[in-house]
Design a protein around this motif. Structure first.
Motif, PDB file in Angstrom:
ATOM      1  N   THR A  48       5.798 -11.915  -0.870  1.00  0.00           N
ATOM      2  CA  THR A  48       5.700 -10.783   0.068  1.00  0.00           C
ATOM      3  C   THR A  48       5.640 -11.252   1.519  1.00  0.00           C
ATOM      4  O   THR A  48       6.071 -10.519   2.425  1.00  0.00           O
ATOM      5  CB  THR A  48       4.457  -9.928  -0.232  1.00  0.00           C
ATOM      6  OG1 THR A  48       3.270 -10.706  -0.055  1.00  0.00           O
ATOM      7  CG2 THR A  48       4.504  -9.382  -1.655  1.00  0.00           C
ATOM      8  N   GLN A  52       8.025  -9.670   4.228  1.00  0.00           N
ATOM      9  CA  GLN A  52       7.475  -8.993   5.403  1.00  0.00           C
ATOM     10  C   GLN A  52       7.936  -9.635   6.699  1.00  0.00           C
ATOM     11  O   GLN A  52       7.950  -8.982   7.749  1.00  0.00           O
ATOM     12  CB  GLN A  52       5.945  -9.006   5.349  1.00  0.00           C
ATOM     13  CG  GLN A  52       5.336  -8.052   4.331  1.00  0.00           C
ATOM     14  CD  GLN A  52       5.524  -6.603   4.735  1.00  0.00           C
ATOM     15  OE1 GLN A  52       5.618  -6.273   5.912  1.00  0.00           O
ATOM     16  NE2 GLN A  52       5.584  -5.723   3.737  1.00  0.00           N
ATOM     17  N   PHE A 413      -0.564  -7.609   2.128  1.00  0.00           N
ATOM     18  CA  PHE A 413       0.744  -7.016   1.871  1.00  0.00           C
ATOM     19  C   PHE A 413       0.893  -6.572   0.414  1.00  0.00           C
ATOM     20  O   PHE A 413       1.493  -5.544   0.130  1.00  0.00           O
ATOM     21  CB  PHE A 413       1.850  -8.020   2.209  1.00  0.00           C
ATOM     22  CG  PHE A 413       1.917  -8.381   3.661  1.00  0.00           C
ATOM     23  CD1 PHE A 413       1.618  -7.448   4.645  1.00  0.00           C
ATOM     24  CD2 PHE A 413       2.263  -9.655   4.056  1.00  0.00           C
ATOM     25  CE1 PHE A 413       1.678  -7.781   5.980  1.00  0.00           C
ATOM     26  CE2 PHE A 413       2.330  -9.998   5.390  1.00  0.00           C
ATOM     27  CZ  PHE A 413       2.033  -9.058   6.362  1.00  0.00           C
ATOM     28  N   THR A 414       0.336  -7.355  -0.503  1.00  0.00           N
ATOM     29  CA  THR A 414       0.533  -7.087  -1.932  1.00  0.00           C
ATOM     30  C   THR A 414      -0.388  -5.993  -2.441  1.00  0.00           C
ATOM     31  O   THR A 414       0.057  -4.984  -3.013  1.00  0.00           O
ATOM     32  CB  THR A 414       0.316  -8.376  -2.749  1.00  0.00           C
ATOM     33  OG1 THR A 414       1.202  -9.390  -2.279  1.00  0.00           O
ATOM     34  CG2 THR A 414       0.570  -8.119  -4.225  1.00  0.00           C
ATOM     35  N   ASN A 416      -2.458  -3.963  -0.847  1.00  0.00           N
ATOM     36  CA  ASN A 416      -2.588  -2.737  -0.072  1.00  0.00           C
ATOM     37  C   ASN A 416      -1.410  -1.800  -0.287  1.00  0.00           C
ATOM     38  O   ASN A 416      -1.329  -0.734   0.322  1.00  0.00           O
ATOM     39  CB  ASN A 416      -2.726  -3.069   1.420  1.00  0.00           C
ATOM     40  CG  ASN A 416      -3.283  -1.910   2.219  1.00  0.00           C
ATOM     41  OD1 ASN A 416      -4.008  -1.064   1.698  1.00  0.00           O
ATOM     42  ND2 ASN A 416      -2.939  -1.852   3.499  1.00  0.00           N
ATOM     43  N   ASP A 417      -0.511  -2.200  -1.155  1.00  0.00           N
ATOM     44  CA  ASP A 417       0.659  -1.392  -1.477  1.00  0.00           C
ATOM     45  C   ASP A 417       0.338  -0.496  -2.677  1.00  0.00           C
ATOM     46  O   ASP A 417       0.108  -0.997  -3.784  1.00  0.00           O
ATOM     47  CB  ASP A 417       1.844  -2.306  -1.804  1.00  0.00           C
ATOM     48  CG  ASP A 417       3.118  -1.528  -2.103  1.00  0.00           C
ATOM     49  OD1 ASP A 417       3.093  -0.284  -2.002  1.00  0.00           O
ATOM     50  OD2 ASP A 417       4.125  -2.173  -2.439  1.00  0.00           O
ATOM     51  N   ALA A 419       2.127   1.063  -4.591  1.00  0.00           N
ATOM     52  CA  ALA A 419       3.079   0.918  -5.689  1.00  0.00           C
ATOM     53  C   ALA A 419       2.769  -0.279  -6.575  1.00  0.00           C
ATOM     54  O   ALA A 419       3.273  -0.363  -7.697  1.00  0.00           O
ATOM     55  CB  ALA A 419       4.500   0.788  -5.129  1.00  0.00           C
ATOM     56  N   TYR A 420       1.930  -1.207  -6.087  1.00  0.00           N
ATOM     57  CA  TYR A 420       1.608  -2.389  -6.889  1.00  0.00           C
ATOM     58  C   TYR A 420       0.595  -1.999  -7.960  1.00  0.00           C
ATOM     59  O   TYR A 420      -0.406  -1.343  -7.662  1.00  0.00           O
ATOM     60  CB  TYR A 420       1.044  -3.489  -5.986  1.00  0.00           C
ATOM     61  CG  TYR A 420       0.955  -4.843  -6.655  1.00  0.00           C
ATOM     62  CD1 TYR A 420       2.107  -5.483  -7.105  1.00  0.00           C
ATOM     63  CD2 TYR A 420      -0.272  -5.476  -6.835  1.00  0.00           C
ATOM     64  CE1 TYR A 420       2.034  -6.729  -7.704  1.00  0.00           C
ATOM     65  CE2 TYR A 420      -0.350  -6.721  -7.428  1.00  0.00           C
ATOM     66  CZ  TYR A 420       0.804  -7.343  -7.866  1.00  0.00           C
ATOM     67  OH  TYR A 420       0.725  -8.579  -8.473  1.00  0.00           O
ATOM     68  N   HIS A 423      -3.136  -2.409  -7.265  1.00  0.00           N
ATOM     69  CA  HIS A 423      -3.585  -1.887  -5.971  1.00  0.00           C
ATOM     70  C   HIS A 423      -5.076  -1.549  -5.977  1.00  0.00           C
ATOM     71  O   HIS A 423      -5.749  -1.638  -4.944  1.00  0.00           O
ATOM     72  CB  HIS A 423      -2.761  -0.659  -5.609  1.00  0.00           C
ATOM     73  CG  HIS A 423      -3.317   0.136  -4.470  1.00  0.00           C
ATOM     74  ND1 HIS A 423      -3.319  -0.330  -3.172  1.00  0.00           N
ATOM     75  CD2 HIS A 423      -3.912   1.361  -4.434  1.00  0.00           C
ATOM     76  CE1 HIS A 423      -3.874   0.577  -2.378  1.00  0.00           C
ATOM     77  NE2 HIS A 423      -4.248   1.601  -3.118  1.00  0.00           N
ATOM     78  N   TYR A 426      -7.737  -3.673  -4.178  1.00  0.00           N
ATOM     79  CA  TYR A 426      -7.843  -3.823  -2.724  1.00  0.00           C
ATOM     80  C   TYR A 426      -9.182  -3.275  -2.224  1.00  0.00           C
ATOM     81  O   TYR A 426      -9.610  -2.191  -2.607  1.00  0.00           O
ATOM     82  CB  TYR A 426      -6.701  -3.085  -2.018  1.00  0.00           C
ATOM     83  CG  TYR A 426      -6.634  -3.403  -0.545  1.00  0.00           C
ATOM     84  CD1 TYR A 426      -6.135  -4.620  -0.107  1.00  0.00           C
ATOM     85  CD2 TYR A 426      -7.090  -2.491   0.401  1.00  0.00           C
ATOM     86  CE1 TYR A 426      -6.085  -4.916   1.242  1.00  0.00           C
ATOM     87  CE2 TYR A 426      -7.038  -2.780   1.754  1.00  0.00           C
ATOM     88  CZ  TYR A 426      -6.543  -3.996   2.171  1.00  0.00           C
ATOM     89  OH  TYR A 426      -6.503  -4.304   3.507  1.00  0.00           O
TER      90      TYR A 426
END
Length: 565
Positions: A48, A52, A413-414, A416-417, A419-420, A423, A426
C-alpha cells in the motif's frame, strides 16, 4: 491416481501434492498460519505504501509526487542531512566501537561486567531518552551551563550526532565483539613462532579476520540512524531529516502521497544496507571452524590502560545520560527548582498512567503472539525443503529492512480502509501490538530458527520410534530443548515493544497512547521533568523484564540438561 502413476510424476509435481500423513499436515499448518499472517500484516501493508505514493493530493493517480521531489528544497535538504548524520554516526561508532570491543575481547581490562552492563543501558529506554539526557546535560538549561556558565546550542547536527552515537554504539560493539570472538588462537601461535610482532599480528590477522564484522556493524549503525525518529524529534531542532519529514508530511500537512514517497526514499537505503549487512555477516561467520581454539587475552599494560580508559570514559558518558534523566524525574521544576520530589510521577495529563498500562498490554500481546507464530514458522521451515522453504524464509526476514515509520504509515493506509476485511483492528491496542511484532519479526525469527537447530534430530526420531504422535514429539522432544529460546524471544519482543517509538507514532490516538509517545509529547509541551518520570518508569519496567528473563533462562537450561541426561 494409482501408486504407479504417482511414482512416474516429475519431482516438482510430487512436491506440491497434498500432505499424506498427520506429521506432514502439521508441518503445512505450521507454515501456512504464520505465512498468511505475514502477508496480511506485512506484505500487503507494504504494497500500500507503493500504491499510495502514486496517489496525488487531489486523489488522482500520477507521478506528481515523485516529480515534486526535485522541486521540494526541504525534502532534498532532509535527504542530504539524513545521509550526513548517518555516515557521521557510522564513522564515530566504528572508531569508538572497535577499540571498546577489542578491549572487552582481547585485553585484560578491569571492570568488564560493569562495561557490559553499561552497554545495555541504551537498549532499556526509547531512543529519544538519549536526546533528552543530552538536553539535561548540555542544553541551554542543562547542568553544564548551571555549573560553568558556558552556554551550548545542543540542538541541530552536533546534538543529533551525539545522541545517535550513544544509541547505536552498543549494537556496533556487540557485532564487532562477535567477530573478534570468532578468532582461532592457532593462527596467533603460528605467527608468534614465525617471529611476528603483536603489531604485525594485529594488522595481518586481527583486522582481516574481522573486516566483515566491521562492515556489518557499520551498516547496522547506518540503518538505525537513518530510520530513527526519537532522537531527531527531541534534539534535531531545525536540522531536518527524512524521519521527521515523513511525520511532518503525514501528521502536519496530511499529504499521505508525499509521505509515502519519503517513506520509499527512506526504505531504499535501509533495504540496501540490510542486504549488505547480511552478506557481510554470512561471510564473517560462514567460514568459522567449530574446532577453533578460543583466544585468551594476554596482559599488555600500556595497551590495556589506553583502551581501558577509552572504554570506561564512554561508559561513564552513557551512565551520565541515563542517570541525569532519572535524576530529572525527581526534580520539582527543572532547572529552576532542583528540590527533590515525587510529584512528577503524578503525571499531569488527562490520561494519567494509562499510556503505561497500554504499553504493558501491547508489549505482552506482541510477545505472546510473537512466540506462537515464530515457533510455528521456525518448526515448519525446519521440516520443509526446496523453493517453498526458501521463499517463506525470505518473506520472514524481509521486515528487518523496513523502517518503523514506514511500517506504521503502511498500517494507516491498510487498516484505515473500510474495504479491508481487518479494518476493525484500526484504533485498537492489538493493532499496535501486531505492528511492533512485525517490526521486530526478523530478529525473533532468526533467534527461534537458531534455537530450533539445537533440537537433536535423533531425539525426534527416538520419540517417533516409541510411538509418539506429532503432538508428543513437539511437546516431549522439541519444546523442552527450545524453551530457553522461546523465553528469550518473548522478553526480546516485550522489551522492544516497551521502548519503540517510530513504529507506533502514526497509530496512537488521543484515547489510545503509549509510553514512548507520551514522553515525546510531554517534552514538546515543556513538561520535561514529567517526561523524565515516564522515561524512568519505562527503564525500570524493561530492567525488571531483563532480570526476569535472565533468571528464567538460567533456570530452564539446567532443567533441560538434567532432562536430556
Amino acid at each position: 491416481m494409482s501408486a504407479s502413476q504417482t511414482a512416474t510424476l516429475p519431482a516438482a509435481t510430487r512436491r506440491w501434492q497434498l500432505p499424506a500423513t498427520p506429521e506432514q499436515w502439521l508441518v503445512w499448518v505450521c507454515v501456512a498460519i504464520p505465512t498468511l499472517a505475514l502477508i496480511l500484516f506485512f506484505g500487503y501493508p507494504l504494497l500500500t505504501i507503493f500504491w499510495q505514493s502514486f496517489v496525488q493530493f487531489d486523489g488522482t493517480l500520477g507521478l506528481d509526487n515523485y516529480a515534486s521531489i526535485t522541486s521540494t528544497p526541504g525534502l532534498i535538504t532532509a535527504g542530504i542531512n539524513s545521509l550526513a548524520i548517518s555516515v557521521s554516526t557510522t564513522v564515530v561508532c566504528l572508531a569508538l566501537g572497535f577499540p571498546m570491543a577489542y578491549a572487552l575481547e582481547r585485553c585484560a581490562i578491569a571492570g568488564k561486567p560493569w562495561v557490559r552492563l553499561s552497554l545495555l543501558l541504551p537498549l532499556l529506554a526509547p531512543s529519544l531518552v538519549q536526546g533528552l539526557g543530552l538536553l539535561f546535560l548540555l542544553g541551554r538549561n542543562g547542568l553544564l551551563y548551571r555549573w560553568t556558565g558556558i552556554e551550548q546550542n545542543i540542538y541541530g547536527y552536533w546534538g543529533l550526532l551525539l545522541s545517535d552515537v550513544f544509541y547505536a554504539l552498543p549494537q556496533a560493539i556487540m557485532i564487532i565483539q562477535a567477530a573478534l570472538r570468532n578468532a582461532d588462537a592457532r593462527y596467533y601461535d603460528a605467527a608468534t613462532v614465525m617471529g611476528a610482532t603483536p603489531a604485525q599480528q594485529f594488522f595481518h590477522i586481527t583486522l582481516p579476520n574481522c573486516k566483515f564484522g566491521l562492515l556489518s556493524a557499520g551498516f547496522v549503525v547506518f540503518t538505525i540512524t537513518i530510520t530513527d525518529f526519537g532522537n531527531a524529534a527531541v534534539i534535531a531542532g531545525d536540522y531536518r531529516v527524512l524521519a521527521t519529514e515523513i511525520f511532518n508530511q503525514v501528521s502536519g500537512q496530511q499529504n499521505f502521497g508525499m509521505g509515502s514517497v519519503v517513506g520509499i526514499i527512506l526504505l531504499l537505503p535501509a533495504l540496501l544496507s540490510v542486504y549488505i549487512e547480511r552478506v557481510a555477516s554470512q561471510k564473517q561467520f560462514g567460514g568459522s571452524s567449530e574446532n577453533r581454539i578460543p583466544l585468551q587475552p594476554a596482559p599488555a599494560p600500556w595497551r590495556d590502560t589506553v583502551l581501558g580508559l577509552v572504554t570506561h570514559l564512554c561508559c561513564l558518558a552513557i551512565w551520565a545520560i541515563i542517570a541525569v534523566v532519572v535524576f530529572a524525574s525527581f526534580v520539582k521544576l527543572w532547572p529552576y527548582n532542583m528540590t527533590l520530589t515525587l510529584a512528577n510521577f503524578n503525571v499531569n495529563i488527562s490520561t494519567g498512567y494509562q499510556p503505561i498500562w497500554t504499553t504493558l498490554y501491547v508489549s505482552v500481546a506482541a510477545a505472546l503472539i510473537g512466540i506462537v507464530l515464530l515457533f510455528l514458522l521456525a518448526y515448519g521451515v525446519r521440516n520443509l525443503s526446496g523453493r517453498l522453504a526458501k521463499a517463506v524464509y525470505l518473506l520472514a526476514v524481509l521486515p528487518v529492512g523496513v523502517p518503523g515509520l514506514v511500517m506504521g504509515l503502511s498500517y494507516i493506509f491498510t487498516f484505515n480502509d473500510p474495504a479491508y476485511p481487518l479494518h476493525w483492528l484500526y484504533g485498537t491496542a492489538l493493532l499496535i501490538a501486531l505492528c511492533n511484532f512485525y517490526h521486530y519479526h526478523t530478529q525473533g525469527f532468526l533467534t527461534m530458527t537458531t534455537g530450533m537447530r539445537m533440537v537433536p534430530q535423533a531425539l525426534e526420531e527416538a520419540a517417533a520410534c516409541l510411538g509418539g504422535r506429532a503432538r508428543h514429539i513437539m511437546g516431549d522432544a522439541i519444546l523442552p530443548v527450545i524453551a530457553p529460546t522461546v523465553l528469550a524471544v518473548f522478553f526480546f519482543l516485550f522489551m522492544r515493544s516497551m521502548v519503540t517509538l517510530s513504529a507506533v507514532i502514526f497509530l496512537v490516538t488521543p484515547e489510545l497512547n503509549v509510553a514512548a509517545v507520551s514522553v515525546m509529547h510531554l517534552n514538546e509541551s515543556g513538561f520535561v521533568s514529567q517526561a523524565a518520570a515516564f522515561s524512568t518508569i519505562i527503564i525500570l519496567v524493561v530492567s525488571v523484564a531483563m532480570l526476569l528473563m535472565r533468571a528464567l533462562v538460567h533456570y530452564a537450561r539446567p532443567n533441560l540438561t538434567v532432562g536430556m541426561n
